[in-house]
Design a protein around this motif. Structure first.
Motif, mmCIF file in Angstrom:
data_model
loop_
_atom_site.group_PDB
_atom_site.id
_atom_site.type_symbol
_atom_site.label_atom_id
_atom_site.label_comp_id
_atom_site.label_asym_id
_atom_site.label_seq_id
_atom_site.Cartn_x
_atom_site.Cartn_y
_atom_site.Cartn_z
ATOM 1 N N GLY A 238 1.071 -1.078 -0.145
ATOM 2 C CA GLY A 238 0.002 0.113 0.052
ATOM 3 C C GLY A 238 0.782 1.406 0.212
ATOM 4 N N LEU A 239 1.879 1.288 0.897
ATOM 5 C CA LEU A 239 2.934 2.431 0.812
ATOM 6 C C LEU A 239 3.339 2.923 -0.574
ATOM 7 N N GLN A 240 3.907 1.498 -1.112
ATOM 8 C CA GLN A 240 4.659 1.714 -2.547
ATOM 9 C C GLN A 240 3.634 2.405 -3.357
ATOM 10 N N VAL A 241 2.399 1.835 -3.267
ATOM 11 C CA VAL A 241 1.037 2.229 -4.167
ATOM 12 C C VAL A 241 1.140 3.769 -4.356
ATOM 13 N N VAL A 242 1.038 4.194 -2.886
ATOM 14 C CA VAL A 242 0.936 5.733 -2.734
ATOM 15 C C VAL A 242 2.200 6.477 -3.300
ATOM 16 N N LEU A 243 3.303 5.999 -2.975
ATOM 17 C CA LEU A 243 4.611 6.697 -3.384
ATOM 18 C C LEU A 243 4.657 6.729 -4.849
ATOM 19 N N TYR A 244 4.375 5.681 -5.547
ATOM 20 C CA TYR A 244 4.446 5.974 -7.025
ATOM 21 C C TYR A 244 3.193 6.662 -7.609
ATOM 22 N N ALA A 245 1.967 6.459 -7.118
ATOM 23 C CA ALA A 245 1.011 7.673 -7.509
ATOM 24 C C ALA A 245 1.346 8.942 -7.393
ATOM 25 N N TRP A 246 1.813 9.308 -6.264
ATOM 26 C CA TRP A 246 2.524 10.587 -6.098
ATOM 27 C C TRP A 246 3.519 10.896 -7.318
ATOM 28 N N ALA A 247 4.500 10.073 -7.492
ATOM 29 C CA ALA A 247 5.436 10.244 -8.575
ATOM 30 C C ALA A 247 4.744 10.410 -9.962
ATOM 31 N N THR A 248 3.892 9.481 -9.968
ATOM 32 C CA THR A 248 3.089 9.672 -11.484
ATOM 33 C C THR A 248 2.396 10.938 -11.658
ATOM 34 N N VAL A 249 1.637 11.609 -10.754
ATOM 35 C CA VAL A 249 1.120 12.687 -11.125
ATOM 36 C C VAL A 249 2.153 14.037 -10.999
ATOM 37 N N ALA A 250 3.370 13.909 -10.314
ATOM 38 C CA ALA A 250 4.216 14.957 -10.115
ATOM 39 C C ALA A 250 5.011 14.923 -11.720
ATOM 40 N N CYS A 251 5.168 13.501 -12.205
ATOM 41 C CA CYS A 251 5.709 13.678 -13.683
ATOM 42 C C CYS A 251 4.353 14.255 -14.522
ATOM 43 N N SER A 252 3.290 13.808 -14.376
ATOM 44 C CA SER A 252 2.477 14.428 -15.236
ATOM 45 C C SER A 252 2.276 15.905 -15.343
ATOM 46 N N LEU A 253 2.705 16.677 -14.123
ATOM 47 C CA LEU A 253 2.859 17.959 -14.007
ATOM 48 C C LEU A 253 4.018 18.796 -14.839
ATOM 49 N N LEU A 254 4.929 17.882 -15.029
ATOM 50 C CA LEU A 254 6.144 18.369 -15.699
ATOM 51 C C LEU A 254 5.905 18.912 -17.128
ATOM 52 N N LEU A 255 4.808 18.013 -17.673
ATOM 53 C CA LEU A 255 4.609 18.182 -19.136
ATOM 54 C C LEU A 255 4.001 19.544 -19.189
ATOM 55 N N ILE A 256 3.401 20.407 -18.286
ATOM 56 C CA ILE A 256 2.720 21.704 -18.351
ATOM 57 C C ILE A 256 3.672 22.715 -19.000
ATOM 58 N N PRO A 257 4.757 22.751 -18.218
ATOM 59 C CA PRO A 257 5.883 23.671 -18.816
ATOM 60 C C PRO A 257 6.816 23.250 -19.977
ATOM 61 N N VAL A 258 6.912 21.976 -20.170
ATOM 62 C CA VAL A 258 7.943 21.511 -21.224
ATOM 63 C C VAL A 258 7.389 21.276 -22.381
ATOM 64 N N ALA A 259 5.932 20.941 -22.499
ATOM 65 C CA ALA A 259 5.405 20.607 -23.769
ATOM 66 C C ALA A 259 5.108 21.923 -24.668
ATOM 67 N N PRO A 260 4.665 22.956 -24.431
ATOM 68 C CA PRO A 260 3.840 23.358 -22.887
ATOM 69 C C PRO A 260 2.387 22.850 -23.341
ATOM 70 N N MET A 261 1.756 22.837 -22.223
ATOM 71 C CA MET A 261 0.275 22.265 -22.156
ATOM 72 C C MET A 261 -0.742 23.152 -21.600
ATOM 73 N N GLY A 262 -1.764 23.566 -22.068
ATOM 74 C CA GLY A 262 -2.755 24.540 -21.837
ATOM 75 C C GLY A 262 -3.777 24.189 -20.529
ATOM 76 N N ILE A 263 -4.672 24.819 -20.431
ATOM 77 C CA ILE A 263 -5.651 24.882 -19.377
ATOM 78 C C ILE A 263 -6.273 23.379 -19.267
ATOM 79 N N VAL A 264 -6.753 22.717 -20.314
ATOM 80 C CA VAL A 264 -7.503 21.524 -20.148
ATOM 81 C C VAL A 264 -6.494 20.342 -19.545
ATOM 82 N N TYR A 265 -5.486 20.463 -20.249
ATOM 83 C CA TYR A 265 -4.593 19.351 -19.643
ATOM 84 C C TYR A 265 -4.385 19.652 -18.241
ATOM 85 N N SER A 266 -3.907 20.702 -17.868
ATOM 86 C CA SER A 266 -3.638 21.104 -16.451
ATOM 87 C C SER A 266 -4.707 21.093 -15.375
#
Length: 321
Positions: A238-266
């Motif tokens: 359960g703890l590993q699932v939590v940690l990787y879920a947080w890491a997944t979401v954090a990685c998804s947010l990196l796409l906003i400045p790099v791509a860059p992505m707009g309001i819908v994706y954000s």
């Protein structure tokens, strides 16, 4: 012991040649049933999820609607590539599939397909996928497709799956390749944007699959496959699932400045990511309190999360804001 007799066979020797055993004595089956068996061999639900990540990435790469023939060619090639990898996996793992309840209806277990038929299908679809992508997209996409097949067969299925609880973490890289293939098909190159998209799927795979392995823990234990849920307690998983879920979401947010992505994706990335994290924490909390654990709730939430994120990836470039 049953475990020794099942796992002790060498899938490497059997997996690379023509099958010695041919279960032709099971008799002929109808054409429709045979076709359905071949479809089942490809693990179509897994392929559906892979295609969900491919098409939106192609839209992002083109910053609009790409050539529809190119999209179709890439999706067909990707389907053939994934079908090959999954067929090899079913062939190599047919010994443990016969023992596990979760896999007892696979065509090599039921006898609807012979070992020889499955192996021929795996080789043919793999070869056709590489040639198809090379001719109709480009050589980079074809090379990435070949790498995905080889990684899934040799690194995950043959090397990691039966030896280490890290199997899903590193083996999941094969399932990330459609993102790179889709981008390469459009641009003929790679950049940081597809690398981040690759990272999203890579980090998402463990919290997606580990809940499933919790549900089928007894199955994996019966055949000696060291999934994390087999070798660690529910709290650790359960703890590993939590940690990787947080890491997944954090990685998804990196796409906003790099791509860059707009309001819908954000908005979608933040909202769906928050929901995914909450579901992961619920699983962990239940494990800590020794309450009833519902891992499939997180499993299904993870599928919905990834689908929403990649739909947003495909929609965002089409909007004027």
């Amino acid at each position: 012991m049953r475990q020794t007799s099942v796992v002790g066979r060498s899938p490497i020797i059997e997996g690379m040649g023509v099958a010695i055993q041919d279960r032709s004595e099971t008799g002929r089956i109808g054409v429709i049933r045979k076709v359905k068996a071949y479809v089942a061999l490809t693990k179509p639900r897994v392929i559906e999820l892979l295609l969900v990540t491919t098409a939106p990435v192609m839209i992002l790469a083109a910053q609009g609607i790409p050539n529809l023939w190119l999209v179709l060619a890439t999706l067909v090639g990707g389907t053939l590539s994934a079908s090959s990898a999954n067929a090899f996996n079913c062939y190599i793992d047919r010994d443990i599939d016969r023992v596990m309840n979760r896999t007892k209806n696979r065509p090599l277990v039921t006898g609807e397909l012979t070992d020889r038929e499955a192996l021929a299908f795996a080789w043919i679809t793999g070869a056709v996928s590489i040639v198809w992508l090379a001719l109709l997209t480009n050589w980079l996409a074809a090379a990435l497709s070949l790498a995905a097949i080889l990684f899934y067969v040799f690194v995950y299925t043959l090397l990691l799956k039966r030896r280490t609880p890290q199997n899903i973490i590193w083996g999941g890289a094969a399932g990330c390749m459609p993102v790179l293939i889709g981008w390469a098909a459009v641009t003929g190159s790679l950049s940081w944007t597809p690398v981040i998209l690759f990272g999203i799927v890579f980090l998402w795979t463990p919290p997606h699959y580990w809940p499933l392995s919790m549900k089928y823990r007894a199955d994996y234990q019966s055949v000696g496959v060291p999934m994390l849920a087999v070798v660690r307690g529910r709290t650790v998983v359960g703890l590993q699932v939590v940690l990787y879920a947080w890491a997944t979401v954090a990685c998804s947010l990196l796409l906003i400045p790099v791509a860059p992505m707009g309001i819908v994706y954000s908005v979608v990335a933040v909202a769906s990511g928050g929901w995914f994290i909450v579901e992961s924490h619920r699983l962990y909390s239940a494990a800590i309190r020794h309450d009833e654990v519902r891992p499939m709730r997180v499993f299904h939430a993870s599928i919905t999360y990834l689908t929403l994120v990649f739909l947003a990836v495909g929609i965002d470039p089409l909007l004027p804001f």
